[in-house]
Design an enzyme around this catalytic site. Structure first.
Site, PDB file in Angstrom:
ATOM      1  N   ILE A 105       0.823  -1.197   0.000  1.00  0.00           N
ATOM      2  CA  ILE A 105       0.000   0.000   0.000  1.00  0.00           C
ATOM      3  C   ILE A 105       0.865   1.258   0.000  1.00  0.00           C
ATOM      4  O   ILE A 105       1.956   1.267   0.571  1.00  0.00           O
ATOM      5  CB  ILE A 105      -0.996   0.002   1.192  1.00  0.00           C
ATOM      6  CG1 ILE A 105      -1.974   1.179   1.080  1.00  0.00           C
ATOM      7  CG2 ILE A 105      -0.267  -0.048   2.511  1.00  0.00           C
ATOM      8  CD1 ILE A 105      -3.155   1.105   2.040  1.00  0.00           C
ATOM      9  N   CYS A 106       0.358   2.279  -0.633  1.00  0.00           N
ATOM     10  CA  CYS A 106       0.901   3.633  -0.606  1.00  0.00           C
ATOM     11  C   CYS A 106       2.279   3.687  -1.278  1.00  0.00           C
ATOM     12  O   CYS A 106       2.410   3.439  -2.465  1.00  0.00           O
ATOM     13  CB  CYS A 106       0.899   4.146   0.831  1.00  0.00           C
ATOM     14  SG  CYS A 106       0.946   5.934   0.966  1.00  0.00           S
TER      15      CYS A 106
END
Length: 180
Positions: A105-106
């Site tokens: 994620i991210c």
């Protein structure tokens, strides 16, 4: 399933560690905090120090063989530290080589870029990684969560903390199917 949560000694975005961790626990999995150094990791709330968490296993002393999947939380500094650590990069690459599911994620896909595993893959991330992913041969999409099965394993990616609910639901579904 034992799931490795790989973080650097500092710089991980706390909510991107704790929300997926709790989701894994709630689903009956065993999350394991893996880092490049023993002791504790320092999490952050964006740029401010947050809580510390005890490291359970150290890269170089553990292997992808002992886990069913890998989760890479973000934070700007976290993947930047990880991609500079050869053992961490090799650990990540091993999950792809062995066909084990990975979720990131991210900013976490920076570590995937360094591990040279995004070529011919479709993934999302924090928008500032778009060029890095494309330069590494991947296709970047602006979607809340993306599941890619164009390689040896399933890859689940997401953009940001606002996407955590969908990210957690999706990675748990994908990991459960892979474990079956």
């Amino acid at each position: 399933m034992r799931i490795a949560f790989l973080t650097a000694p500092e710089g991980v975005e706390q909510i991107e560690l704790t929300d997926p961790w709790q989701a894994a626990v709630n689903a009956g999995h065993e999350p394991v905090l893996v880092s490049t150094e023993p002791g504790k990791i320092q999490a952050f709330n964006h740029l401010d120090k947050a809580d510390t968490f005890p490291v359970q296993e150290v890269v170089g002393e553990t292997s992808a063989d002992s886990f069913g999947g890998l989760l890479l939380p973000g934070g700007v500094a976290n993947p930047d530290f990880l991609r500079m650590d050869e053992k961490a990069v090799a650990f990540v690459r091993d999950f792809f080589t062995q066909g084990r599911p990975v979720a990131a994620i991210c900013h976490a896909p920076w570590t995937l870029v360094e591990a040279d595993v995004v070529g011919d893959r479709v993934l999302t991330s924090w928008p500032s990684l778009e060029t890095d992913i494309r330069n590494a041969g991947g296709t970047w999409v602006d979607e809340q969560v993306k599941v890619c099965d164009h390689g040896n394993n399933k890859l689940v990616t997401s953009r940001k903390p606002d996407d955590l609910k969908a990210f957690c639901e999706t990675f748990l579904d994908v990991f459960a199917k892979e474990a079956a």
